[in-house]
Motif scaffolding. Structure first.
Motif, mmCIF file in Angstrom:
data_model
loop_
_atom_site.group_PDB
_atom_site.id
_atom_site.type_symbol
_atom_site.label_atom_id
_atom_site.label_comp_id
_atom_site.label_asym_id
_atom_site.label_seq_id
_atom_site.Cartn_x
_atom_site.Cartn_y
_atom_site.Cartn_z
ATOM 1 N N ASN A 16 81.479 40.979 18.248
ATOM 2 C CA ASN A 16 81.084 42.068 19.142
ATOM 3 C C ASN A 16 82.054 43.247 19.173
ATOM 4 O OD1 ASN A 16 78.692 40.906 19.909
ATOM 5 N ND2 ASN A 16 79.622 39.783 21.620
ATOM 6 N N LYS B 79 86.932 48.660 29.413
ATOM 7 C CA LYS B 79 86.267 47.458 29.930
ATOM 8 C C LYS B 79 86.206 47.448 31.452
ATOM 9 C CE LYS B 79 86.916 44.389 26.040
ATOM 10 N NZ LYS B 79 87.357 43.070 25.550
ATOM 11 N N ALA C 174 78.559 32.989 24.670
ATOM 12 C CA ALA C 174 79.790 33.363 25.385
ATOM 13 C C ALA C 174 79.467 33.998 26.727
ATOM 14 C CB ALA C 174 80.619 34.318 24.534
ATOM 15 N N SER D 114 82.176 34.148 20.617
ATOM 16 C CA SER D 114 82.924 35.300 21.147
ATOM 17 C C SER D 114 84.106 34.897 22.024
ATOM 18 C CB SER D 114 82.013 36.205 21.971
ATOM 19 O OG SER D 114 80.946 36.672 21.204
ATOM 20 N N ILE D 115 84.092 33.661 22.521
ATOM 21 C CA ILE D 115 85.233 33.242 23.346
ATOM 22 C C ILE D 115 86.027 32.107 22.698
ATOM 23 C CG2 ILE D 115 84.383 34.076 25.569
ATOM 24 C CD1 ILE D 115 83.456 31.161 26.151
ATOM 25 N N GLU E 200 73.961 35.727 25.159
ATOM 26 C CA GLU E 200 74.517 34.954 24.049
ATOM 27 C C GLU E 200 75.405 33.859 24.639
ATOM 28 O OE1 GLU E 200 77.400 38.195 22.252
ATOM 29 O OE2 GLU E 200 78.279 36.220 21.949
ATOM 30 N N SER F 182 83.577 35.305 31.290
ATOM 31 C CA SER F 182 84.011 34.402 30.233
ATOM 32 C C SER F 182 85.249 34.982 29.539
ATOM 33 C CB SER F 182 82.873 34.152 29.242
ATOM 34 O OG SER F 182 82.351 35.368 28.803
ATOM 35 N N VAL F 183 86.087 34.085 29.032
ATOM 36 C CA VAL F 183 87.427 34.484 28.573
ATOM 37 C C VAL F 183 87.695 33.988 27.156
ATOM 38 C CG1 VAL F 183 89.905 34.269 29.011
ATOM 39 C CG2 VAL F 183 88.315 34.414 30.942
ATOM 40 N N GLY F 184 88.028 34.932 26.254
ATOM 41 C CA GLY F 184 88.460 34.578 24.909
ATOM 42 C C GLY F 184 89.887 35.059 24.704
ATOM 43 N N ASP F 185 90.020 36.310 24.245
ATOM 44 C CA ASP F 185 91.340 36.934 24.137
ATOM 45 C C ASP F 185 91.946 37.211 25.511
ATOM 46 O OD1 ASP F 185 92.715 37.425 21.728
ATOM 47 O OD2 ASP F 185 91.182 38.826 21.069
ATOM 48 N N GLY F 186 91.100 37.435 26.496
ATOM 49 C CA GLY F 186 91.575 37.704 27.848
ATOM 50 C C GLY F 186 91.476 39.167 28.268
ATOM 51 N N CYS F 187 91.056 40.033 27.344
ATOM 52 C CA CYS F 187 91.013 41.468 27.664
ATOM 53 C C CYS F 187 89.894 41.806 28.655
ATOM 54 C CB CYS F 187 90.797 42.281 26.403
ATOM 55 S SG CYS F 187 92.066 42.007 25.167
ATOM 56 N N THR F 188 88.767 41.106 28.527
ATOM 57 C CA THR F 188 87.643 41.437 29.405
ATOM 58 C C THR F 188 87.991 41.139 30.856
ATOM 59 O OG1 THR F 188 86.106 40.960 27.613
ATOM 60 C CG2 THR F 188 85.200 41.049 29.838
ATOM 61 N N THR G 9 77.943 39.359 29.127
ATOM 62 C CA THR G 9 78.810 40.179 28.278
ATOM 63 C C THR G 9 78.188 40.488 26.919
ATOM 64 O OG1 THR G 9 79.907 38.088 27.827
ATOM 65 C CG2 THR G 9 81.045 39.624 29.289
ATOM 66 N N GLY G 10 77.138 39.739 26.532
ATOM 67 C CA GLY G 10 76.497 40.024 25.245
ATOM 68 C C GLY G 10 75.077 39.474 25.222
ATOM 69 N N LYS H 42 81.602 44.989 24.956
ATOM 70 C CA LYS H 42 82.649 45.559 24.097
ATOM 71 C C LYS H 42 82.424 47.044 23.811
ATOM 72 C CE LYS H 42 85.054 41.716 22.737
ATOM 73 N NZ LYS H 42 84.407 40.689 23.587
HETATM 74 C C1 PLP Z 1 84.674 39.420 23.690
HETATM 75 C C2 PLP Z 1 83.691 38.707 24.503
HETATM 76 C C3 PLP Z 1 84.070 37.935 25.618
HETATM 77 C C4 PLP Z 1 85.477 37.692 26.044
HETATM 78 O O1 PLP Z 1 86.323 38.816 26.057
HETATM 79 P P1 PLP Z 1 87.872 38.627 25.758
HETATM 80 O O2 PLP Z 1 88.452 39.952 25.926
HETATM 81 O O3 PLP Z 1 87.970 38.141 24.339
HETATM 82 O O4 PLP Z 1 88.380 37.620 26.704
HETATM 83 C C5 PLP Z 1 83.063 37.329 26.341
HETATM 84 N N1 PLP Z 1 81.773 37.446 26.006
HETATM 85 C C6 PLP Z 1 81.384 38.180 24.949
HETATM 86 C C7 PLP Z 1 79.931 38.269 24.637
HETATM 87 C C8 PLP Z 1 82.327 38.835 24.164
HETATM 88 O O5 PLP Z 1 81.917 39.532 23.102
#
Ligand code: PLP
Length: 411
Positions: free
Chosen positions: A141, A218, A351, A302-303, A349, A240-246, A379-380, A115
């Motif tokens: 994050n 990103k 996520a 985070s996801i 971590e 890995s996908v949460g909001d989808g921005c990554t 990612t973290g 992030k």
């Molecule tokens: C934010 C985050 C993601 C996912 O990113 P999105 O943009 O929310 O899909 C994955 N891993 C970690 C550690 C994050 O902080």
């Protein structure tokens, strides 16, 4: 405005807007009208070449300025964001039945997550907008990276977090001087309150899906992966996908490189969600862009995003790459944290480990063939969430200070 940016195009209606620093979503389409930064690739091509990069000694994300939507003369936070390590992970590969796995360790960013790449761009845009305070909602994050990059640039930050935010991330936020608003509720509740407050007080909005510039930060992770692989792109990149921005950013990075002739094909994206919260995965499998909100039931905080803000860009990125999506259980995530840690020395971590759990599953189901070259993105960093790292880790040897006892224990 930087000369390489043509404008901001709405992903919904296609209308193009001026790239002002405070631009958010399409005025005509509202929240579904996420904007996408469009570049003049013919100009980028002239300024960003394999040779120019090979002799560039700036080892940070700013080595890709011609592909970033910022004015090169705007002051930037002086933290070193990007150019994170890229490792070959043979023992991890062997453990999951693949020949070639690489680890992109974005846990090595200044606030220990990918992030930072987005927040660094967000802070630059806030400065261009003349703002003194930046704000966002975050499971942890996005907030800690914004707080760190903001304070490095002399800006104030206000961060809205849900109550479940892990302690490590909370400690970062507070120590980076953020005003931390801990919302009794889930991420969605925190997001909604942040949106209202940002309107009310006029802070700079770093909410990643709505702010078109953050995905551009990103995407630098992909530019680095391609460069660190000497422009031989892998077959798959797991995200890995949460909001989808990554994952949208990862896709954009490779698409940009192809558009300016630096690579000749793009990798397939493997989008990984947690079983307990997988709305984007569900939409992907259903072949739609319409989402149904879900509860946030996963230890991968985070996801665990029940109402993703950027599903359309994410879904299009995966589909355009010929990629796929899958889900993993919390147990599989903990196992991946352990396998990654014990075989590579890299701590992820939950996520972040999800993408590696996804690689293991994709191999097991035959989606990925053994000889395909894959990259997983950490990612973290795992120290952000010590409670879950310990859950994945198992127990130490408890013993009296006595050699005999140790001999027995090790036997
Ligand atoms: C934010 C985050 C993601 C996912 O990113 P999105 O943009 O929310 O899909 C994955 N891993 C970690 C550690 C994050 O902080």
């Amino acid at each position: 405005m930087p000369g390489h940016v043509v404008g901001l195009r709405c992903i919904s209606c296609g209308h193009t807007y001026e790239p002002t620093p405070t631009a958010l979503t399409c005025p005509a389409c509202g929240d579904s009208g996420i904007l996408d930064v469009v570049y003049d690739y013919d100009r980028v091509r002239l300024d960003l070449t394999r040779d120019s990069l090979a002799s560039d000694r700036n080892l940070s994300m700013w080595r890709y300025l011609p592909l970033l939507p910022i004015n090169p003369s705007t002051p930037r936070p002086n933290l070193r964001v990007g150019w994170t390590p890229f490792y070959r992970a043979d023992r991890f590969a062997e453990a999951i039945g693949l020949e070639t796995v690489y680890v992109k360790d974005d846990g090595q960013n200044p606030t220990a997550s990918l992030k930072d790449r987005a927040s660094a761009v967000g802070v630059v845009k806030a400065i261009e907008a003349g703002a003194t305070t930046v704000a966002c909602a975050s499971t942890g994050n996005a907030g800690s990276s914004l707080a760190g990059n903001a304070t490095a640039a002399g800006l104030r930050s206000v961060i809205f977090v849900p109550e479940r935010a892990p302690q490590g991330k909370l400690a970062q936020l507070l120590l980076f001087g953020a005003t931390v608003v801990m919302v009794r509720g889930n991420y969605e509740d925190a997001f909604r309150l942040s949106a209202t407050a940002i309107d009310r007080w006029g802070w700079y909005n770093r909410n990643a899906a709505l702010n078109p510039y953050l995905v551009e930060g990103k995407k630098t992770v992909s530019l680095e992966i391609a460069e660190q692989m000497d422009w031989q792109v892998p077959d798959w990149v797991a995200v890995s996908v949460g909001d989808g921005c990554t994952i949208a950013g990862v896709g954009k990075g490779f698409a940009d490189l192809q558009a300016c002739g630096l690579i000749d094909r793009v990798p397939r994206l493997l989008g990984v969600q947690a079983v307990g919260c997988a709305p984007i995965n569900r939409a992907f499998k259903a072949g739609t862009e319409a989402l149904t909100p879900e509860p946030e039931n996963s230890l991968a905080d985070s996801i665990a995003v029940g109402v993703p803000r950027n599903p359309v860009k994410a879904l299009r990125a995966v589909r355009a790459s010929g990629g796929d999506m899958l889900t993993v259980t919390d147990a599989e995530i903990l196992a991946a944290m352990r396998t990654l840690g014990t075989t590579t020395g890299v701590l992820a971590e939950p996520a972040a480990a999800a993408s590696f759990a996804g690689l293991a599953k994709a191999r097991a189901t035959g989606l990925i063939r053994p000889e395909e070259v894959v990259v997983g993105i950490v990612t973290g960093n795992g120290l952000k969430d010590v409670a879950n790292s310990l859950k994945a880790a198992g127990e130490p040897i408890h013993i009296d200070p006595d050699l005999r006892a140790l001999e027995r224990a090790l036997a």
